[in-house]
Design a protein around this motif. Structure first.
Motif, PDB file in Angstrom:
ATOM      1  N   LYS C  59     151.835  75.438  43.150  1.00 33.29           N
ATOM      2  CA  LYS C  59     151.108  74.223  42.784  1.00 33.29           C
ATOM      3  C   LYS C  59     150.273  73.672  43.926  1.00 33.29           C
ATOM      4  O   LYS C  59     149.166  73.196  43.728  1.00 33.29           O
ATOM      5  CB  LYS C  59     152.112  73.151  42.314  1.00 33.29           C
ATOM      6  N   TYR C  85     154.372  69.170  36.213  1.00 33.11           N
ATOM      7  CA  TYR C  85     152.908  69.015  36.208  1.00 33.11           C
ATOM      8  C   TYR C  85     152.485  67.682  35.601  1.00 33.11           C
ATOM      9  O   TYR C  85     151.321  67.430  35.384  1.00 33.11           O
ATOM     10  CB  TYR C  85     152.254  70.188  35.466  1.00 33.11           C
ATOM     11  N   ILE C  87     152.889  66.207  32.550  1.00 30.45           N
ATOM     12  CA  ILE C  87     152.187  66.328  31.269  1.00 30.45           C
ATOM     13  C   ILE C  87     152.804  65.369  30.270  1.00 30.45           C
ATOM     14  O   ILE C  87     154.019  65.234  30.188  1.00 30.45           O
ATOM     15  CB  ILE C  87     152.252  67.793  30.757  1.00 30.45           C
ATOM     16  N   LYS C 109     143.994  63.727  34.591  1.00 25.97           N
ATOM     17  CA  LYS C 109     144.489  64.650  35.614  1.00 25.97           C
ATOM     18  C   LYS C 109     144.536  66.093  35.116  1.00 25.97           C
ATOM     19  O   LYS C 109     144.661  67.025  35.903  1.00 25.97           O
ATOM     20  CB  LYS C 109     145.866  64.192  36.104  1.00 25.97           C
ATOM     21  N   TYR C 110     144.499  66.257  33.837  1.00 21.85           N
ATOM     22  CA  TYR C 110     144.455  67.607  33.277  1.00 21.85           C
ATOM     23  C   TYR C 110     143.760  67.554  31.922  1.00 21.85           C
ATOM     24  O   TYR C 110     143.613  66.471  31.331  1.00 21.85           O
ATOM     25  CB  TYR C 110     145.855  68.200  33.128  1.00 21.85           C
ATOM     26  N   VAL C 135     146.452  74.296  29.454  1.00 27.23           N
ATOM     27  CA  VAL C 135     146.416  73.078  30.253  1.00 27.23           C
ATOM     28  C   VAL C 135     145.645  73.422  31.522  1.00 27.23           C
ATOM     29  O   VAL C 135     146.012  74.343  32.257  1.00 27.23           O
ATOM     30  CB  VAL C 135     147.836  72.578  30.578  1.00 27.23           C
ATOM     31  N   GLY C 137     144.381  72.111  35.078  1.00 25.11           N
ATOM     32  CA  GLY C 137     144.518  71.082  36.100  1.00 25.11           C
ATOM     33  C   GLY C 137     143.552  71.343  37.239  1.00 25.11           C
ATOM     34  O   GLY C 137     142.667  72.203  37.149  1.00 25.11           O
ATOM     35  N   ALA C 138     143.785  70.642  38.345  1.00 20.84           N
ATOM     36  CA  ALA C 138     142.846  70.721  39.469  1.00 20.84           C
ATOM     37  C   ALA C 138     142.746  72.140  40.012  1.00 20.84           C
ATOM     38  O   ALA C 138     141.664  72.607  40.346  1.00 20.84           O
ATOM     39  CB  ALA C 138     143.297  69.763  40.569  1.00 20.84           C
ATOM     40  N   TYR C 140     144.927  74.836  38.628  1.00 23.29           N
ATOM     41  CA  TYR C 140     145.766  75.734  37.823  1.00 23.29           C
ATOM     42  C   TYR C 140     145.341  75.728  36.353  1.00 23.29           C
ATOM     43  O   TYR C 140     144.683  74.774  35.893  1.00 23.29           O
ATOM     44  CB  TYR C 140     147.237  75.338  37.918  1.00 23.29           C
ATOM     45  N   LEU C 247     137.233  67.916  36.277  1.00 20.91           N
ATOM     46  CA  LEU C 247     137.865  69.237  36.347  1.00 20.91           C
ATOM     47  C   LEU C 247     136.883  70.343  35.975  1.00 20.91           C
ATOM     48  O   LEU C 247     137.123  71.504  36.252  1.00 20.91           O
ATOM     49  CB  LEU C 247     139.063  69.274  35.398  1.00 20.91           C
TER      50      LEU C 247
END
Lengths: 356, 356, 356, 356, 356
Positions: C59, C85, C87, C109-110, C135, C137-138, C140, C247
């Motif tokens: 992560k 994470y 979620i 954030k995701y 999903v 993310g920044a 991942y 993102l």
């Protein structure tokens, strides 16, 4: 119901000057009837006038005045009102040319509405459709109808007896009440149509005849006509609700939203009816096919059993000299046996095929 | 299902004062049942009251109060609640006049929702449809139902046992939970309908009868009715989601979006069902045609083979004196041969034409 | 394909707490398989982990991490990921409850995506449909699948062998690649359906049977299902394209527009298929009618020719004493002549009527 | 009506330079007729000119000038007007290439309209459709028609006799009057179509023949063509109404809204006709089925009664030596009795089945 | 026409890297043909080059350069152009992957268009459909075609001979001219389809056969395909018209609006065709029913007349000893009379029923 009429009216008008005041529509009434109701919270006055000028005195009172005019053929009266209340000639034209699409027009000093009133007359079992035009001004409502008889009687009662809040409210509330009465009257028509649908559905599945077909067709036309009358209503009421006219007070907004909801419900129901009726024709066709099928089966079974048997009988009816079977004593009963067995086999075959 | 009923109710209302409190709908219940659930994160209280006034004490507590009313015919109770919680008369009218289109109204101090609850009753194998009205205020939710029995039992359990986050959240979350339960209940109905479709499809292709036709027709009507009930839901939930009412906290937004997604899914499924069912009628007609075709073929084959043979037999059954063939000793067996060959040729022809 | 399943799943859920993590769907897999691919422009690492905690180390690295999870029944794993994470519980619920409508949610954030992956399995000749949740993310991408086997193998190859620009780009490009692979897989399905249509059309015009009817019906249902799966995709991709999430980098915009164009093309093709298939049923009915017509003609011709002839033969088979014709020596051949001429005239008539 | 023509014209144009002035359409007229009407509130002048240059003197007078040109094949004239009045070459092209979609273009210094004029010619009982192009400038209106004869005669009368407000108003009111005359002319066509529908409906239910089918088909095509001509009109008039061109005065707005309302009514009526006609074909099919059913029933009844009886007669026509029944003196009358009873039973059965 | 092809192409692509340059489509041409036309108001140069590099010299001249490339299989050439003119890899991919949906993309430094060119080849009587991609830059237009042969010949002529305004205008006018030529070519196709419809309609009402059915079906598919190709064009041209790209000068706007109008007209015509064709199938079914009806009537009349008569003849062919009628001298002629009267009565009945 009058779809064709409406078109005819417009073609009569073709070529006239815009704003020419000629009444287009059937002259339903001998003399024009003018009724005035003048009220505020405390006082109330109702009278029938013969000369339109008698109404004009009410214009300058602070009370709410409702002038109702039954009969449109006397264009002179309409013209006088138009002059006195300063109404645009095209609006007067719309009032007289019945068969208008429902619409709402904001002319700043007054609001103009035109829509269809549907009424079910119990004694004659027919639907009466009439154009109603409403002009809402600062302290008055003028309603124009083609004929005597309407769905406003209960509103008059409420004004007379000061029931509910109508006497405490302004002319916009009166206009709302008239609108509400008209939309409510659609529900009565829809209910009648709903009952008709139910009757037709029973016929449809049990005993479809050519009359049923004609009924479905007529019903469909009525729905198409109704739909054409009601769809523009949505826009109309939406228009009033969202107009920024000073003539409509904020407190009336909630009531207008309520009428709007009812209109949507009417439209939804008409659309459902449309769906159901369009399905009915398919059902009709299927039923007819089913019926034909049943007839065909009987024919097939009878023919299929007897045609071969008849052939056999025919064979032994021939006159050849050399037909040894004819001389055998057991031939005749044996043939009967053969024929019965043959018929039995065929019946069994049909049974297995589920044709019986 | 009650499309007609709904129309009837509205036509009963026609001519009433707007805001008149009369319960329109079947009186389903003898006495009105009032249940109060009062809770916050730490404490919980549930009781059944007989007088509506007993609820009013909860109004000023900071805890969340859920008043549930089963039975709408006692208009006095509704009126009292209306007065106490300051609810607009038109809202009260909507609560009482069942058969409303699902809608959402933001009255600043409270939010008003009305929608249809569908419930499948296992013992009677029928669908119960009931209007549910919800009023969400600063610290209370009032729910009005036509009859005892609902889909909220699991929500009550969660409150009683402090399961999940419901006890930690405000009345808007409670309203969301009720909405969610109602939308979830639609899935149960859809599943039942899906099973029905599957059964009908089997019948349709294997053994289409008039009963199948009637089933398809009924099914179609149910879909039309369902569609009419569910479509406005989309608008309703969208309305709540995008309302800027202070009564709904931001954290509830995600949950409402979730219900919205479910509603869209319900609508999608209903639309698919509609498409499938409208296809079914065509399949039915095709199956019927196929079946008729099969019957026709048998008739044709039998008739086509035997009609000429019967003619031949008929010819030699004539009584002319001068028919030389009759006297030939080999004529009879020869004729049999001819007839068998003729039949064979015809059978071969039908086989090649793929009629057999 | 699983329309009914989807409804069932939702009705199973009915009454559960929102956010309750229960896997709704068929348990397709024994153990959950977790695969991690971690890469940047220069380095690359791929491994299969048994404990979900083994993923968490990735992560905080600046490299792009792709965690792929096959199998959803072990809710504990999902819950752990959710916690790690951060979620939202409703997102986790959507991941587990398969049968979701394709959608896109921006949680700041995701980003959360859920859509349908369709895969044609060559050995079994069946279409496998699976819900895929993504999903982003920044740094991942986590992908959730119901079962082992997907359309992503070539993306993995490209990452492994540093083909194309994927190793140089961020996780948003990875997400785009996954989306692109899924949309591309729809084309494979559409091609299969296109071939099926062509086969059916040949059957339809040459040799329509009840099996053809069933095929059309099944095909129509598949199209309805496909349509329901694919339409929301349009919104989904449109949503990502127009989201203002940090993102998604600007450079990825062009690629997303490309996927969007493909999606529109898929939708267009599905709509065309719908049109074609709905026409097919009409063609089927027409073919059936044509066929019946052909059968009817044969019957009519045979019957129409022989029924009168048989009647004539019947007449001279009567046993009246006084039938002078019977004694004329030329009567019998003359009758044959008459009968042949009669048959000829009728054949000529049918020919002129184009029945032959 | 000319749908195909329209396509042909455009394909003739394919490959020409944009802005090339070639008249595409049938040359309906030998010589071009140019008429000028010049008027203001006090004076009026009407003359027919032979050279287009004779019109140009009117350009600089403050009076309203209406130049009407009948006949488009003399492209030189059009070109000269174009040069003199500074009209864009693409507009001239649109004027010449008949078969344009109705449209409105605001070119700042002038407004360009093109639309379809439909005229019912009483002597030939046919509908004449003609493209009319209007160019409205600061003090002039130029109208281009394909042929002599139009629906504007009453407007000319009003100008000549100073009836109504036309002489007091500017050229925008003249343009409105022309538009209004064209839209009004649609109502005449709709009325004719309405009458045709009524006639067809009677045929449909009483005596459907192949001619009826052809009529319905032709009618449907006419509706499709009409619809295609009229729909763009809505946009056109809406465009003028909402244009901010200085050429249209505010006072004309109300009149344009009136034409707009009429256009909507025309569209509504065409849509209703479409609905009705699409229903008619179903009715036709049903009627045909019904008729066939009736025919089938007669065949079935006759055949079903006589086939078994004929079989019985055939049996006793057999020539077996050992047929003891033949010798019984009461056998023959008994057989008649049996046969009559059999026929009676079958008739009763058919009656009960409602086949008779 | 190639709907299936298109799907196939995309499924071939499935799994490729985005931006991979592989030509998907049939290799229609052996060698790639590159033609350059370089012009301004005064000078003009046209040449065919063998190496793509030979084009690059024109890039920096102020004249308008039109590079036309016939044949897409040599991806190297495309790649070189892409590099030299700085075109995005995804655009190059779209150029190579034929079967794209028509679209417009504004890449600031250049504009990218892709659309379908339909061409009717007179010698083979077939429609050739080809993807045309256009890249419009500051002083150049590059057009990519799949094969030699196009609808641009007249544009080349105009450039060569300095006809019209093309030599005076910039590359945006050239792009407009190409677009206009393509849209005009649709009218040719529509005209052919219109003729086909007319032929089919004649067949339909006079002599409907299975071939007619197949024709209608094929026609419908072509319309569906055409519709799918043409609808996105509307968006495309609308996109160019409303783009704020500096590459398109204001003066070109009017021309683009003109193409837009033509596109709308094409779409309208395709929609009308769709309506007409969907009606044709109903007409076909009705005609078939009518025909069947006619056949049935003949059968019914013949059978209904002769079946009873044959029965009577059968009765007097029986061999009972005690049949007194047989011995009466007038019985035979009397029976003939009875039979003729019976037949006459039946014929009269059928006449009255309008079956004859």
């Amino acid at each position: 119901m009058g779809k064709k009429k409406q078109v005819k009216r417009n073609s009569q008008k073709a070529g006239l000057l815009p704003g020419t005041l000629i009444h287009i529509g059937e002259r339903k009434l001998e003399t024009v009837r003018i009724t005035v109701i003048d009220y505020d919270e405390n006082s109330f006055q109702e009278k029938q006038v013969t000369k339109i000028e008698d109404c004009f005195e009410f214009k300058n009172t602070p009370m709410v005045t409702w002038i109702n005019i039954d009969g449109l053929h006397n264009t002179e009266i309409i013209e006088k009102i138009g002059k006195h209340y300063d109404i645009h000639p095209l609006v007067l034209e719309d009032i007289l040319h019945t068969g208008q699409r429902a619409k709402f027009e904001d002319h700043e000093k007054y609001i103009f509405l035109v829509l269809m009133m549907l009424r079910f007359e119990d004694d004659t079992q027919t639907v009466i459709s009439e154009q109603v035009s409403l002009v809402l001004g600062a302290n008055y409502v003028i309603s124009f109808q083609e004929d005597i008889g309407d769905v406003f009687e209960q509103i008059r009662d409420r004004i007379r007896n000061a029931k509910g809040r109508i006497r405490k409210m302004g002319p916009d509330y009166l206009m709302y009440s008239l609108l509400d009465a008209i939309v409510d009257s659609y529900f009565v028509i829809l209910e009648k149509l709903g009952e008709e649908i139910e009757l037709m559905e029973e016929d449809l599945l049990r005993n479809p005849t050519e009359k049923t077909l004609q009924q479905i067709h007529n019903f469909k036309r009525e729905i198409i006509y109704l739909r054409k009358s009601i769809w523009p209503l949505r826009e109309l009421i939406n228009g009033i609700e969202h107009s920024e006219s000073d003539l409509i007070q904020d407190s009336t907004g909630a009531y207008l939203r309520d009428v709007y909801d009812h209109t949507i419900q009417v439209i939804d129901t008409v659309e459902s009816f449309r769906d159901i009726v369009s399905g009915m024709l398919d059902i009709y066709l299927s039923s007819i096919s089913n019926r034909m099928n049943a007839v065909m089966k009987v024919l097939t079974i009878i023919a299929t059993i007897f045609i071969p048997l008849t052939f056999i009988a025919g064979v032994y009816g021939m006159n050849f000299e050399n037909m040894p079977e004819l001389r055998l004593w057991w031939a005749y009963p044996a043939l009967w046996l053969v024929m019965i067995i043959l018929a039995g086999v065929m019946l069994y075959y049909f049974k297995r095929k589920k044709w019986l």
